[in-house]
Design a protein around this motif. Structure first.
Motif, mmCIF file in Angstrom:
data_model
loop_
_atom_site.group_PDB
_atom_site.id
_atom_site.type_symbol
_atom_site.label_atom_id
_atom_site.label_comp_id
_atom_site.label_asym_id
_atom_site.label_seq_id
_atom_site.Cartn_x
_atom_site.Cartn_y
_atom_site.Cartn_z
ATOM 1 N N MET A 1 54.839 -21.153 79.348
ATOM 2 C CA MET A 1 54.530 -20.891 77.935
ATOM 3 C C MET A 1 55.130 -22.007 77.083
ATOM 4 N N LYS A 2 54.310 -22.598 76.220
ATOM 5 C CA LYS A 2 54.724 -23.713 75.373
ATOM 6 C C LYS A 2 54.543 -23.370 73.890
ATOM 7 N N ILE A 3 55.384 -23.967 73.062
ATOM 8 C CA ILE A 3 55.241 -23.845 71.614
ATOM 9 C C ILE A 3 54.129 -24.783 71.171
ATOM 10 N N THR A 4 53.168 -24.240 70.437
ATOM 11 C CA THR A 4 52.010 -25.032 70.013
ATOM 12 C C THR A 4 52.021 -25.372 68.526
ATOM 13 N N ASP A 5 52.684 -24.560 67.730
ATOM 14 C CA ASP A 5 52.668 -24.825 66.288
ATOM 15 C C ASP A 5 53.780 -24.036 65.615
ATOM 16 N N ILE A 6 54.230 -24.544 64.485
ATOM 17 C CA ILE A 6 55.192 -23.842 63.641
ATOM 18 C C ILE A 6 54.687 -23.928 62.200
ATOM 19 N N ARG A 7 54.566 -22.783 61.549
ATOM 20 C CA ARG A 7 54.106 -22.728 60.160
ATOM 21 C C ARG A 7 55.031 -21.827 59.353
ATOM 22 N N ILE A 8 54.952 -21.997 58.054
ATOM 23 C CA ILE A 8 55.723 -21.149 57.134
ATOM 24 C C ILE A 8 54.785 -20.621 56.061
ATOM 25 N N ASP A 9 54.669 -19.314 55.975
ATOM 26 C CA ASP A 9 53.973 -18.682 54.852
ATOM 27 C C ASP A 9 54.975 -18.529 53.708
ATOM 28 N N VAL A 10 54.703 -19.164 52.596
ATOM 29 C CA VAL A 10 55.590 -19.099 51.431
ATOM 30 C C VAL A 10 55.182 -17.899 50.582
ATOM 31 N N ILE A 11 56.154 -17.057 50.281
ATOM 32 C CA ILE A 11 55.877 -15.883 49.459
ATOM 33 C C ILE A 11 56.726 -15.930 48.195
ATOM 34 N N ASN A 12 56.171 -15.397 47.133
ATOM 35 C CA ASN A 12 56.854 -15.349 45.848
ATOM 36 C C ASN A 12 56.786 -13.917 45.331
ATOM 37 N N TYR A 13 57.929 -13.369 44.941
ATOM 38 C CA TYR A 13 57.923 -11.986 44.457
ATOM 39 C C TYR A 13 59.106 -11.758 43.525
ATOM 40 N N GLU A 14 59.025 -10.693 42.747
ATOM 41 C CA GLU A 14 60.079 -10.348 41.806
ATOM 42 C C GLU A 14 60.970 -9.262 42.389
ATOM 43 N N LEU A 15 62.268 -9.426 42.213
ATOM 44 C CA LEU A 15 63.212 -8.399 42.627
ATOM 45 C C LEU A 15 63.180 -7.241 41.635
ATOM 46 N N PRO A 16 63.454 -6.036 42.103
ATOM 47 C CA PRO A 16 63.523 -4.900 41.177
ATOM 48 C C PRO A 16 64.590 -5.112 40.114
ATOM 49 N N ALA A 17 64.366 -4.586 38.931
ATOM 50 C CA ALA A 17 65.323 -4.721 37.835
ATOM 51 C C ALA A 17 66.617 -3.990 38.171
ATOM 52 N N LEU A 18 67.730 -4.658 37.946
ATOM 53 C CA LEU A 18 69.043 -4.072 38.164
ATOM 54 C C LEU A 18 69.895 -4.311 36.923
ATOM 55 N N ASP A 19 71.017 -3.619 36.845
ATOM 56 C CA ASP A 19 71.915 -3.763 35.705
ATOM 57 C C ASP A 19 72.533 -5.158 35.727
ATOM 58 N N SER A 20 72.052 -6.040 34.856
ATOM 59 C CA SER A 20 72.494 -7.437 34.874
ATOM 60 C C SER A 20 73.973 -7.581 34.565
ATOM 61 N N ALA A 21 74.554 -6.619 33.884
ATOM 62 C CA ALA A 21 75.978 -6.711 33.551
ATOM 63 C C ALA A 21 76.850 -6.597 34.799
ATOM 64 N N LEU A 22 76.304 -6.015 35.871
ATOM 65 C CA LEU A 22 77.073 -5.818 37.089
ATOM 66 C C LEU A 22 76.734 -6.816 38.184
ATOM 67 N N LEU A 23 75.806 -7.732 37.909
ATOM 68 C CA LEU A 23 75.367 -8.682 38.928
ATOM 69 C C LEU A 23 76.133 -9.990 38.817
ATOM 70 N N PRO A 24 76.361 -10.672 39.961
ATOM 71 C CA PRO A 24 76.915 -12.022 39.904
ATOM 72 C C PRO A 24 76.005 -12.937 39.103
ATOM 73 N N THR A 25 76.562 -14.009 38.580
ATOM 74 C CA THR A 25 75.812 -14.883 37.680
ATOM 75 C C THR A 25 74.676 -15.601 38.391
ATOM 76 N N HIS A 26 74.723 -15.715 39.733
ATOM 77 C CA HIS A 26 73.670 -16.451 40.432
ATOM 78 C C HIS A 26 72.476 -15.573 40.798
#
Length: 371
Positions: A1-26
């Motif tokens: 068995m040989k590796i024939t290809d490597i691909r990356i599906d790029v996905i973009n999505y929004e995280l659920p809203a959280l209390d920003s006052a309690l989140l790290p700055t990053h």
């Protein structure tokens, strides 16, 4: 068995809203991640997710396709040790980050498990069918009551262990928090404390004394990961085991140095940096010296699944880190690996990583395919 290809599906999505006052700055509301796809001529595909919610995944896309892909095309997917051996050259000469290599290693293990018809932990050598998890939260709080409430919530969900991230609490409030959480949760709950390498030696020693008084299970990353003198002296003076390090870019070799210098009682690793190959090696190294290797969160669902397989295959890891809220790093699966009502996570039953990708969700959020 040989590796024939490597691909990356790029996905973009929004995280659920959280209390920003309690989140790290990053923390960011919108993230771009990758679905790694390693193809073989046997029709078996290996997968892993690329990226963690606290840093951009885009530099990894380029490194995987430009540096690692040419190394693997035409090779057998079982050549994981060959790739581990190449890592020193790839990181020093071609500036590859280990966080780019790690998901590729996990995808190769996924292929091996699917080929054998076994979950990965069975290939590694099954030690147990379930592992206790500790509750670890992405939030920080301005006072002790926030951590007391967080710990009580974790215990009500069945967890028998809880880790505090003190954020920017001052020293007085930190010591108050250490005591208040212990008094609230009781002696039967294991407690951990992690200031994310944010203390100098004097503050770490002071807080460590409070951890000793209240019987904490470990003191994680108290000072900078490269301050070996401070780490060694804290281990000498404190009863609470010092656990290092999540933040080293050379996690395996720095941990080996801590062990050589007898600087810690617990080393830490994660599939985010070490893949499955390196993480299992680190656990074995620590076991030889009678030490634990505790496994830190890996930032996305399939890398955390990789953590889980290693935890089920070794004897010297007390807990699996279950970071909450899981919405921060749960994407692209039909179900996320979660603890039961006893705070334990069972080993996956299906071959490879053992979790089903949600291809409909991935297709809906895909913005590009890179090859």
């Amino acid at each position: 068995m040989k590796i024939t290809d490597i691909r990356i599906d790029v996905i973009n999505y929004e995280l659920p809203a959280l209390d920003s006052a309690l989140l790290p700055t990053h923390a960011t509301p919108e993230v771009k991640r990758g679905v790694l796809r390693v193809f073989t001529d046997a029709g078996i595909e290996g997968n892993c997710f690329i990226g963690a919610f606290w840093f951009s995944a885009e530099p990894q896309f380029s490194e995987i396709l430009k540096v690692i892909k040419p190394e693997l095309i035409g090779r057998e997917p079982f050549d994981r040790e060959w790739l581990w051996d190449r890592l020193q050259f790839l990181t020093t000469r071609l500036s590859l980050w280990e966080t780019s290599w790690a998901p590729v290693d996990v995808a190769l293990w996924d292929i091996a498990g699917k080929f054998a018809g076994l979950p990965i932990y069975k290939l590694l050598g099954a030690k147990r069918e379930e592992v206790p998890a500790y509750a670890s939260y992405y939030f920080t709080h301005p006072c002790s009551q926030g951590y007391v409430g967080e710990g009580e919530q974790a215990v009500s969900q069945g967890f028998s262990a809880y880790k505090i991230h003190p954020g920017k609490l001052n020293e007085k409030e930190t010591i108050k928090t250490v005591a208040a959480v212990r008094n609230s949760l009781g002696d039967h709950i294991s407690l951990m404390f992690d200031p994310n390498c944010g203390y100098d030696f004097r503050r770490a020693l002071c807080v460590g004394g409070a951890l000793d008084d209240h019987r904490y299970h470990w003191f994680e990353d108290p000072v900078r990961h490269n301050d070996l003198n401070a780490i060694s002296e804290l281990s000498r003076r404190l009863r609470t085991p010092i656990s290092m390090t999540d933040q080293s870019a050379a996690q395996f070799f720095d941990s080996a140095d801590y062990i050589r210098q007898q600087a810690v009682r617990i080393v830490r690793g994660t599939a985010l940096r070490l893949g499955i190959t390196g993480l299992w090696k680190l656990c074995a190294l620590a076991e030889g010296f009678g030490l634990n290797c505790e496994i830190g969160t890996a930032g996305n669902a399939l890398l955390n699944a990789a953590n889980l397989h290693v935890a089920h295959s070794v004897r010297n890891c007390d807990y699996y880190e279950h970071l909450m809220p899981v919405a921060q790093h749960d994407f692209g699966l039909t179900s996320y690996p979660s603890p039961d009502e006893r705070g334990r996570i069972r080993a996956p039953d299906f071959p490879g990583l053992g979790f089903q990708l949600d291809w409909d969700w991935i297709k809906h959020h895909k913005v590009a395919t890179l090859s």
